[in-house]
Design a protein around this motif. Structure first.
Motif, PDB file in Angstrom:
ATOM      1  N   ASP A 171       1.090  -1.610  -0.378  1.00  0.00           N
ATOM      2  CA  ASP A 171       0.203  -0.268  -0.016  1.00  0.00           C
ATOM      3  C   ASP A 171       0.890   1.180  -0.276  1.00  0.00           C
ATOM      4  O   ASP A 171       0.641   2.520  -0.619  1.00  0.00           O
ATOM      5  CB  ASP A 171      -0.746   0.182   1.197  1.00  0.00           C
ATOM      6  N   ILE A 172       2.119   1.463   0.937  1.00  0.00           N
ATOM      7  CA  ILE A 172       2.722   2.490   0.589  1.00  0.00           C
ATOM      8  C   ILE A 172       4.208   1.772  -0.495  1.00  0.00           C
ATOM      9  O   ILE A 172       4.493   0.993  -0.192  1.00  0.00           O
ATOM     10  CB  ILE A 172       3.337   2.599   2.255  1.00  0.00           C
ATOM     11  N   SER A 187       4.610   7.287  -0.716  1.00  0.00           N
ATOM     12  CA  SER A 187       3.665   7.808  -0.829  1.00  0.00           C
ATOM     13  C   SER A 187       2.499   6.092  -0.471  1.00  0.00           C
ATOM     14  O   SER A 187       2.761   5.398  -1.143  1.00  0.00           O
ATOM     15  CB  SER A 187       3.340   8.518  -2.280  1.00  0.00           C
ATOM     16  N   GLN A 188       0.878   6.997  -0.474  1.00  0.00           N
ATOM     17  CA  GLN A 188      -0.110   6.132  -0.573  1.00  0.00           C
ATOM     18  C   GLN A 188      -0.508   5.273  -2.076  1.00  0.00           C
ATOM     19  O   GLN A 188      -0.004   6.124  -3.427  1.00  0.00           O
ATOM     20  CB  GLN A 188      -1.223   6.584  -0.459  1.00  0.00           C
TER      21      GLN A 188
END
Length: 368
Positions: A171-172, A187-188
Motif C-alpha cells: 500500500d505504501i 506515498s500511498q
C-alpha cells in the motif's frame, strides 16, 4: 535537506548552466552569429565582438543575481525545494530574454552594415543532391532506427510487468530515491503514483526515439569544392552521432526501468545500475556535443540551404518553414537540433515536452 546540501547542489547547477550559455556561440559553428546568418569572416569585426561581450556581461550579471536569490531562498526563507527550481528556471528565462535582445541587435547591425559591405551574407551556393550519399545516409539511419527500438521495447515490457503486479504491490510505495539509491520519499499506492511513472517512461522513450531518428534525418550540407571528402566526413559524423544517440536512449531507458522495478518491489533502486547509466548518459552527452561541434554542416564552406535563411526563424531559435519537409534542423545557436514548427508533426513534437511537464506536476499534486 539542509542548507549546506542545498548550496552544494544548487550553486554548481546554476554555474553549469551559466558556463554552457557563456560558450554557446563558440559551439554554434561558422554560419550563424547569435542566431543570424553571417559570413564568419566578420565574426571578429569590432561591432559584432562588442555585442558578444555585451551578451556575456549581461549573462554574468544575471548569474550573480540568481546566485544571490538562491542563497536568500536557502538561508533566509529555508525554501530548499524552491531554491532547486525557481532560480534555475528564472535564469533560463533570463538567458532567453537577453539572447533575443542581442539577436535583434545583431540582425539590425547586419542590416545596417550590408549597405556598405556586400558579402555579410552566407554565400548562396546550389544544393548538392548525391544519390550515392543519400542512399548510404539512409542505410545508416535505417540501421540505427532499428537499434533505437531495443531499449524502448524493453521498457515497454517492464511497464507491462509493472501493470500486472499492481494488485500485489504494498500500500505504501517509494516515489523518490537519493544519491545512495535509498528511497527517501513515499506515498500511498494509487493509479497516479504507479502508472504516472509508467506513462512518463513510455512517453519520454517515444519522444527520444522520434527525436533521435529525425535528428539523423536532418539536412546534410556537403561542400561543393571537395565533394568526396565532404561525403566521407558527413557519413563518419552521422555514424558517431547515431551511436551517441543509441547510448543516450539506452541510458535513459535503463534509469526508467530501474525506477519501475524499485516501485514494483517497494525497494531501493540498484545503485550500480543507477550510477552506470548516469555516467554513460553524461559521458555520451559530452561526446555528442563534441561530435556535433565538428559537424561538417556547420562549416563555413557547407552549401546554402533553406534553413540558412533568417526569414524562416523566429527569434533566431525557432524554425518555422511549412515549405521545408524536414522535421528537425540543426540549431542556429548552441548544440543540437530544433523542431520545424511549420508542420503539424513539428507543432505536436514541440509542445510534447510541455505537456509531459504538466502531466508530471499533475501527478505530483495528486500524490500529495
Amino acid at each position: 535537506m539542509n542548507s549546506t546540501l542545498a548550496v552544494i547542489i544548487n550553486i554548481p547547477m546554476l554555474f553549469l548552466v551559466y558556463v554552457l550559455m557563456y560558450f554557446t556561440q563558440a559551439l554554434s559553428g561558422k554560419r550563424q552569429f547569435y542566431g543570424v546568418s553571417l559570413n564568419s569572416d566578420y565574426f571578429a569585426k569590432k561591432e559584432f565582438k562588442n555585442l558578444d561581450k555585451k551578451f556575456k556581461l549581461l549573462l554574468t550579471v544575471g548569474f550573480i543575481a540568481f546566485v544571490i536569490i538562491t542563497l536568500v531562498s536557502i538561508y533566509i526563507f529555508e525554501a530548499y525545494l524552491a531554491s532547486s527550481i525557481i532560480p534555475i528556471l528564472g535564469f533560463c528565462l533570463y538567458q532567453f530574454i537577453i539572447f533575443v535582445y542581442i539577436h535583434n541587435k545583431v540582425k539590425a547591425l547586419k542590416q545596417d552594415l550590408s549597405l556598405e559591405i556586400h558579402d555579410l551574407e552566407l554565400k548562396k551556393t546550389k544544393i548538392i543532391l548525391d544519390t550515392d550519399f543519400i542512399n548510404e545516409k539512409n542505410r545508416i539511419i535505417k540501421k540505427y532506427s532499428m537499434l533505437f527500438w531495443i531499449p524502448l521495447i524493453i521498457n515497454l515490457l517492464v511497464a507491462i510487468y509493472t501493470a500486472t503486479q499492481y494488485n500485489s504491490m504494498p500500500d505504501i510505495i517509494p516515489t523518490h530515491w537519493g544519491f545512495t539509491g535509498e528511497a527517501d520519499a513515499f506515498s500511498q499506492k494509487s493509479f497516479f503514483s504507479v502508472f504516472g511513472n509508467v506513462f512518463m517512461s513510455i512517453g519520454v522513450g517515444i519522444i527520444i526515439y522520434i527525436s533521435s531518428v529525425n535528428s539523423l534525418k536532418s539536412r546534410a550540407k556537403l561542400n561543393s569544392d571537395n565533394i568526396n571528402e565532404s561525403k566521407k566526413a558527413h557519413l563518419n559524423y552521422l555514424n558517431k552521432i547515431a551511436f551517441t544517440f543509441f547510448i543516450l536512449n539506452l541510458s535513459c531507458q535503463v534509469l526508467f526501468i530501474n525506477i519501475l522495478i524499485a516501485t514494483v518491489n517497494a525497494s531501493n533502486v540498484n545503485t550500480y545500475i543507477m550510477w552506470t547509466a548516469t555516467i554513460l548518459l553524461v559521458v555520451s552527452s559530452i561526446y555528442q556535443t563534441y561530435v556535433y561541434y565538428k559537424s561538417p554542416s556547420k562549416y563555413k564552406d557547407a552549401v546554402y540551404s533553406v534553413d540558412d535563411d533568417d526569414d524562416n526563424w523566429i527569434f533566431g531559435s525557432i524554425y518555422n518553414n511549412h515549405n521545408d519537409p524536414s522535421l528537425f534542423v540543426q540549431k542556429r545557436f548552441g548544440v543540437g537540433w530544433t523542431v520545424n514548427i511549420g508542420s503539424i508533426k513539428g507543432k505536436i513534437l514541440f509542445f510534447s515536452p510541455f505537456i509531459i511537464v504538466i502531466v508530471i506536476l499533475f501527478i505530483a499534486f495528486n500524490i500529495q
